[in-house]
Motif scaffolding. Structure first.
Motif, PDB file in Angstrom:
ATOM      1  N   PHE A   1      -8.203  -2.092  12.792  1.00  6.88           N
ATOM      2  CA  PHE A   1      -8.887  -1.623  11.587  1.00  6.88           C
ATOM      3  C   PHE A   1      -8.535  -0.153  11.300  1.00  6.88           C
TER       4      PHE A   1
ATOM      5  N   GLU B   1     -13.102  -6.633   2.891  1.00  3.71           N
ATOM      6  CA  GLU B   1     -12.340  -7.098   4.035  1.00  3.71           C
ATOM      7  C   GLU B   1     -12.815  -8.511   4.388  1.00  3.71           C
TER       8      GLU B   1
ATOM      9  N   TYR C   1     -12.435 -11.278   7.429  1.00  3.32           N
ATOM     10  CA  TYR C   1     -12.035 -11.253   8.840  1.00  3.32           C
ATOM     11  C   TYR C   1     -11.604 -12.646   9.304  1.00  3.32           C
TER      12      TYR C   1
ATOM     13  N   THR D   1      -6.780  -9.359   8.956  1.00  2.00           N
ATOM     14  CA  THR D   1      -7.825  -9.027   8.000  1.00  2.00           C
ATOM     15  C   THR D   1      -7.257  -9.001   6.590  1.00  2.00           C
TER      16      THR D   1
END
Length: 209
Positions: free
Chosen positions: A156, A184, A186, A200
């Motif tokens: 990230f 975002e 995941y 992501t």
């Protein structure tokens, strides 16, 4: 046949590692807002509440409580819409202050989930697994509209490089990033995946120049 978003909705959940423009239609979500560092233990509580509700919907037929139109499906991935506190937004930060983050976490729900059924699920699951955060959960319809998105592979902390590519793509294609708020999605569980293997989807809304 079981609805598998990984296969049937690839346009939303399987972008390539290059920026692309996409239009996102209205979708329904269980969502919960909060602020603070996503590495804190408290952050996991928000996620647990959303998954408890999502499984409450999925398993409703086993309790004889399936709504009209129910179909078998795979639970959608966790998503987060991220911003900064107003005072932090006014500063120029070379290193992101994660304590200043503001988030709206969410998990998409199938089309058969109505606001009424969502309210029933929240009440039922909250009774079975009491947690104060259930009172903060919303059921909302979100239409993102025109966006730029791409798949980010890795930590990230390395996302700024991907966002820079996305912004360059937008500029080259006559688009302006609407705000610094971004989404975002995941595709990997950060608790079980090495940072370099995380996948992501990054997305922000755009408008024409």
């Amino acid at each position: 046949m079981k609805h598998d978003w990984k296969k049937s909705e690839k346009q939303f959940y399987a972008p390539k590692g290059e920026p692309e423009k996409i239009s996102i239609p209205a979708m329904n979500f269980f969502s919960i807002r909060g602020e603070g560092n996503p590495n804190s233990p408290e952050f996991g509580e928000y996620i647990s509440v959303l998954y408890a509700l999502s499984y409450g919907v999925k398993m409703s037929p086993r309790q004889g409580l399936a709504p009209d139109g129910y179909f078998e499906y795979s639970i959608y991935p966790l998503e987060g819409v991220w911003d900064l506190k107003e005072e932090a937004r006014a500063k120029s930060m070379e290193i992101l202050d994660k304590d200043a983050l503001v988030f709206n976490l969410m998990i998409r729900q199938p089309e058969f989930v109505t606001p009424e059924f969502a309210a029933e699920v929240i009440e039922r699951v909250a009774k079975k697994k009491p947690h104060p955060l259930f009172s903060n959960v919303n059921f909302e319809t979100i239409t993102e509209g025109n966006c730029v998105q791409m798949l980010h592979t890795g930590s990230f902390d390395d996302e700024p490089a991907s966002f820079a590519r996305m912004e360059a793509y937008a500029e080259a294609n006559g688009l302006n990033r609407k705000s610094k708020i971004h989404r975002e999605i995941y595709l990997k569980d950060a608790r079980k995946t090495a940072p370099e293997k995380l996948k992501t989807i990054l997305r922000f809304t755009v408008v024409d120049h």
